[in-house]
Design a protein around this motif. Structure first.
Motif, PDB file in Angstrom:
ATOM      1  N   LEU A   1       5.528  -0.031  10.643  1.00 17.17           N
ATOM      2  CA  LEU A   1       4.414  -0.850  10.183  1.00 17.17           C
ATOM      3  C   LEU A   1       4.879  -2.274   9.902  1.00 17.17           C
ATOM      4  N   LEU A   2       5.998  -2.406   9.241  1.00 17.63           N
ATOM      5  CA  LEU A   2       6.550  -3.726   8.935  1.00 17.63           C
ATOM      6  C   LEU A   2       6.929  -4.452  10.227  1.00 17.63           C
ATOM      7  N   ALA A   3       7.470  -3.700  11.178  1.00 21.32           N
ATOM      8  CA  ALA A   3       7.859  -4.302  12.466  1.00 21.32           C
ATOM      9  C   ALA A   3       6.629  -4.856  13.191  1.00 21.32           C
ATOM     10  N   ARG A   4       5.525  -4.119  13.148  1.00 21.80           N
ATOM     11  CA  ARG A   4       4.278  -4.589  13.771  1.00 21.80           C
ATOM     12  C   ARG A   4       3.825  -5.896  13.124  1.00 21.80           C
ATOM     13  N   TYR A   5       3.901  -5.933  11.774  1.00 23.14           N
ATOM     14  CA  TYR A   5       3.469  -7.113  11.030  1.00 23.14           C
ATOM     15  C   TYR A   5       4.342  -8.317  11.382  1.00 23.14           C
ATOM     16  N   GLU A   6       5.650  -8.111  11.413  1.00 28.90           N
ATOM     17  CA  GLU A   6       6.561  -9.223  11.690  1.00 28.90           C
ATOM     18  C   GLU A   6       6.469  -9.667  13.153  1.00 28.90           C
ATOM     19  N   PHE A   7       6.163  -8.727  14.053  1.00 27.21           N
ATOM     20  CA  PHE A   7       5.936  -9.081  15.463  1.00 27.21           C
ATOM     21  C   PHE A   7       4.701  -9.977  15.564  1.00 27.21           C
ATOM     22  N   MET A   8       3.666  -9.624  14.775  1.00 23.34           N
ATOM     23  CA  MET A   8       2.442 -10.418  14.749  1.00 23.34           C
ATOM     24  C   MET A   8       2.736 -11.850  14.296  1.00 23.34           C
ATOM     25  N   LEU A   9       3.559 -11.977  13.228  1.00 24.22           N
ATOM     26  CA  LEU A   9       3.893 -13.307  12.722  1.00 24.22           C
ATOM     27  C   LEU A   9       4.693 -14.099  13.744  1.00 24.22           C
ATOM     28  N   GLU A  10       5.642 -13.444  14.345  1.00 22.64           N
ATOM     29  CA  GLU A  10       6.547 -14.118  15.288  1.00 22.64           C
ATOM     30  C   GLU A  10       5.805 -14.641  16.511  1.00 22.64           C
ATOM     31  N   HIS A  11       4.781 -13.890  16.952  1.00 29.40           N
ATOM     32  CA  HIS A  11       4.084 -14.262  18.178  1.00 29.40           C
ATOM     33  C   HIS A  11       2.713 -14.866  17.896  1.00 29.40           C
ATOM     34  N   ASP A  12       2.479 -15.155  16.613  1.00 27.79           N
ATOM     35  CA  ASP A  12       1.230 -15.813  16.203  1.00 27.79           C
ATOM     36  C   ASP A  12       0.005 -15.075  16.750  1.00 27.79           C
ATOM     37  N   GLU A  13       0.071 -13.759  16.627  1.00 30.00           N
ATOM     38  CA  GLU A  13      -1.027 -12.926  17.090  1.00 30.00           C
ATOM     39  C   GLU A  13      -1.866 -12.479  15.898  1.00 30.00           C
ATOM     40  N   SER A  14      -2.942 -11.778  16.175  1.00 27.29           N
ATOM     41  CA  SER A  14      -3.798 -11.257  15.123  1.00 27.29           C
ATOM     42  C   SER A  14      -3.906  -9.747  15.278  1.00 27.29           C
ATOM     43  N   CYS A  15      -3.541  -9.032  14.211  1.00 30.53           N
ATOM     44  CA  CYS A  15      -3.623  -7.573  14.228  1.00 30.53           C
ATOM     45  C   CYS A  15      -4.426  -7.111  13.019  1.00 30.53           C
ATOM     46  N   TYR A  16      -5.099  -5.991  13.164  1.00 29.96           N
ATOM     47  CA  TYR A  16      -5.861  -5.460  12.042  1.00 29.96           C
ATOM     48  C   TYR A  16      -4.999  -4.460  11.262  1.00 29.96           C
ATOM     49  N   PHE A  17      -5.004  -4.648   9.938  1.00 32.06           N
ATOM     50  CA  PHE A  17      -4.382  -3.668   9.036  1.00 32.06           C
ATOM     51  C   PHE A  17      -5.390  -3.359   7.943  1.00 32.06           C
ATOM     52  N   ASP A  18      -5.494  -2.081   7.588  1.00 36.99           N
ATOM     53  CA  ASP A  18      -6.387  -1.765   6.473  1.00 36.99           C
ATOM     54  C   ASP A  18      -5.693  -2.105   5.155  1.00 36.99           C
ATOM     55  N   THR A  19      -6.406  -1.981   4.047  1.00 38.24           N
ATOM     56  CA  THR A  19      -5.860  -2.424   2.747  1.00 38.24           C
ATOM     57  C   THR A  19      -4.615  -1.639   2.359  1.00 38.24           C
ATOM     58  N   ASP A  20      -4.597  -0.354   2.614  1.00 38.93           N
ATOM     59  CA  ASP A  20      -3.410   0.455   2.291  1.00 38.93           C
ATOM     60  C   ASP A  20      -2.195  -0.029   3.066  1.00 38.93           C
ATOM     61  N   GLU A  21      -2.434  -0.417   4.315  1.00 38.39           N
ATOM     62  CA  GLU A  21      -1.320  -0.884   5.139  1.00 38.39           C
ATOM     63  C   GLU A  21      -0.801  -2.236   4.645  1.00 38.39           C
ATOM     64  N   TRP A  22      -1.720  -3.112   4.209  1.00 33.67           N
ATOM     65  CA  TRP A  22      -1.258  -4.394   3.648  1.00 33.67           C
ATOM     66  C   TRP A  22      -0.422  -4.162   2.384  1.00 33.67           C
ATOM     67  N   GLU A  23      -0.859  -3.232   1.552  1.00 31.23           N
ATOM     68  CA  GLU A  23      -0.083  -2.912   0.343  1.00 31.23           C
ATOM     69  C   GLU A  23       1.294  -2.377   0.716  1.00 31.23           C
ATOM     70  N   GLU A  24       1.325  -1.557   1.762  1.00 28.96           N
ATOM     71  CA  GLU A  24       2.603  -0.967   2.177  1.00 28.96           C
ATOM     72  C   GLU A  24       3.538  -2.029   2.748  1.00 28.96           C
ATOM     73  N   ILE A  25       2.978  -2.954   3.527  1.00 24.93           N
ATOM     74  CA  ILE A  25       3.794  -4.045   4.082  1.00 24.93           C
ATOM     75  C   ILE A  25       4.400  -4.861   2.942  1.00 24.93           C
ATOM     76  N   ALA A  26       3.572  -5.200   1.949  1.00 29.36           N
ATOM     77  CA  ALA A  26       4.054  -5.969   0.799  1.00 29.36           C
ATOM     78  C   ALA A  26       5.127  -5.192   0.039  1.00 29.36           C
ATOM     79  N   TYR A  27       4.919  -3.887  -0.081  1.00 23.19           N
ATOM     80  CA  TYR A  27       5.885  -3.060  -0.811  1.00 23.19           C
ATOM     81  C   TYR A  27       7.251  -3.054  -0.129  1.00 23.19           C
ATOM     82  N   GLN A  28       7.237  -3.082   1.203  1.00 23.59           N
ATOM     83  CA  GLN A  28       8.511  -3.102   1.928  1.00 23.59           C
ATOM     84  C   GLN A  28       9.324  -4.353   1.578  1.00 23.59           C
ATOM     85  N   TYR A  29       8.628  -5.457   1.376  1.00 24.65           N
ATOM     86  CA  TYR A  29       9.316  -6.678   0.930  1.00 24.65           C
ATOM     87  C   TYR A  29       9.720  -6.568  -0.542  1.00 24.65           C
ATOM     88  N   GLU A  30       8.850  -5.961  -1.335  1.00 23.87           N
ATOM     89  CA  GLU A  30       9.098  -5.843  -2.785  1.00 23.87           C
ATOM     90  C   GLU A  30      10.385  -5.081  -3.073  1.00 23.87           C
TER      91      GLU A  30
END
Length: 467
Positions: A9-38
């Protein structure tokens, strides 16, 4: 969600940032992405992820609560406070953030009120209580923590874990009577709790109440028959109580069930040595070496036993093996120096002792032995230097003070010698007022006090003077 899925999930998010793309994540997934950084303490990245999540899910309460948490972690206190109080939600997470903000803003009464309010929540749990306890500890409100734990214990179906944790805190604070009281309370609730009996045994042992500790171990072993930790601890208590034969029986049982055979045999050896059965003690050390052939400490103990029975040759051999295994073992080097002094091989002894001191500058015994060599060689200035260094480490060693006194006399420094005698007299007059004095030194000072008093009496009777 597994760690593999989380990292994907984090890899998908960081791939999105790197390639300036837009991906959909639900709220639970956003919380999980943030938690991986936390979990890597990357709070700025966590906050950025939550902000992206809010742009996709504006006004989402869970994400805003997370945002407030990360703002606080980044010391944006005012912004975090404004946000959390704008959220019309009293979830446990929201209340915890508000309470922490109150502690930060020096409003402990409000923080305590909020945290105690959580005890009325239907979601109250042991895990949530531990989180609250951490907050009290982090901000240094121990007495309020104690009150909270006892209140939580009334609400939870079983608050034993909290009381047990409080007992451990009391141990850390050296408030052993309160820890003991809690373990007894826990045992009253559950007489078959081996962990509480064992913890009580450890408190008893610290208080040198070894008979109570042994009884507590027996109760624990009734529940957990053959538990290695409890069994070995009982053996230690019997050893400290001076019940060496019983300790041997316990350590023998420990040896049968434990993989730590070398430890068990070493302990049995120590017991036999205490009983003056050096030959048996030596044999058990040899058995220990069969299981741990590279154990420097075992060779050192073996050398000590051989030395005590007068077999310097064997002691020397064992020390050579110890030093070969660990060339920087300061104690073994010092011991080798002592043996060589006994054999009048002063030059070799000096070499070992100087190396020992080079490795460990707090080795008082090595300084004393080196001073003894200097005395034999009539190098009294150097002996004074060695003895003074030792005295800085062990200031109440009577034998050392006498040696230093004689060395001062030998270099003609009578004033220094007289100062030491006066120091010794003052120390013997105020033994009980000296903090942290080792028992061995205390016994020596008591003996010296008696000798000085006898000397004064003899002089008084013979000279008829007030002394």
């Amino acid at each position: 969600m597994s760690k593999k899925e989380k990292s994907g999930l984090l890899a998908r998010y960081e791939f999105m940032l790197e390639h300036d793309e837009s991906c959909y994540f639900d709220t639970d997934e956003w919380e999980e992405i943030a938690y991986q950084y936390e979990i890597d303490d990357k709070y700025q990245e966590a906050l950025e992820a939550i902000n992206r999540g809010l742009s996709m899910h504006p006004g989402n309460i869970a994400l805003n609560i997370k945002k407030s948490r990360y703002l606080m972690s980044l010391d944006n206190i005012d912004e975090a406070e404004e946000l959390i109080y704008s959220i019309p939600h009293d979830s446990e997470d929201a209340v915890l953030i508000r309470a922490e903000l109150c502690f930060i803003k020096a409003k402990p009464e409000e923080a305590v009120r909020l945290l105690h309010g959580l005890l009325k929540s239907d979601e109250i749990s042991v895990e949530l209580c531990f989180e609250i306890m951490d907050m009290y500890i982090d901000f240094g409100y121990f007495e309020d923590l104690v009150t909270f734990i006892y209140e939580a214990d009334k609400v939870l179906s079983d608050g034993s874990e909290l009381l047990r944790e409080l007992a451990l805190m009391y141990e850390d604070r050296q408030e052993l009577d309160k820890a003991e009281e809690l373990y007894n309370l826990l045992i009253d609730r559950n007489p078959y709790s081996a962990v509480d009996w064992f913890n009580l045994a450890k408190i008893n042992a610290i208080n040198k109440e070894y008979e109570k500790a042994i009884d507590a171990c027996d109760f624990a072993l009734t529940v957990n028959d053959g538990d290695e930790n409890i069994l070995s601890f009982k053996g230690y208590c019997l050893y400290d109580l001076g019940e060496y034969e019983k300790a041997i029986e316990v350590f023998d049982e420990y040896a049968r069930i434990s993989d730590e055979k070398a430890v068990a045999y070493e302990l049995m050896s120590e017991c036999y040595v205490k009983l003056l059965h050096y030959d048996i003690g030596i044999e058990y050390l040899k058995k220990a070496l069969e299981y741990s052939p590279d154990n420097t400490n075992l060779y050192y103990q073996l050398a000590t036993d051989y030395y005590d029975i007068g077999n310097r040759e064997k002691a020397f051999e064992c020390l050579l093996k110890a030093i070969k295994l660990e060339p920087n073992d300061a104690d073994a080097l010092s011991f080798m120096g002592e043996i060589l002094i006994d054999e009048n091989k002063l030059e070799q002894a000096e070499s070992f002792l100087r190396k020992s001191i080079e490795i460990d500058a707090t080795n008082a015994e090595a300084f004393v032995l080196l001073g003894d060599i200097m005395v034999r060689e009539e190098k009294y200035e150097e002996s004074v230097s060695c003895y003074e260094k030792a005295r800085k480490i062990t200031p109440y060693d009577v034998k050392l003070i006498f040696k230093l006194t004689l060395s001062y006399y030998n270099i003609g420094a009578q004033d220094k010698a007289e100062e030491l005698i006066k120091y010794l007299e003052e120390s013997t007059s105020h033994i009980d007022e000296i903090p942290d004095i080792p028992e061995e030194n205390k016994s020596e000072l008591l003996e010296t006090k008696e000798m000085l008093e006898q000397l004064r009496e003899i002089l008084k009777n013979n000279l008829g003077e007030n002394l």
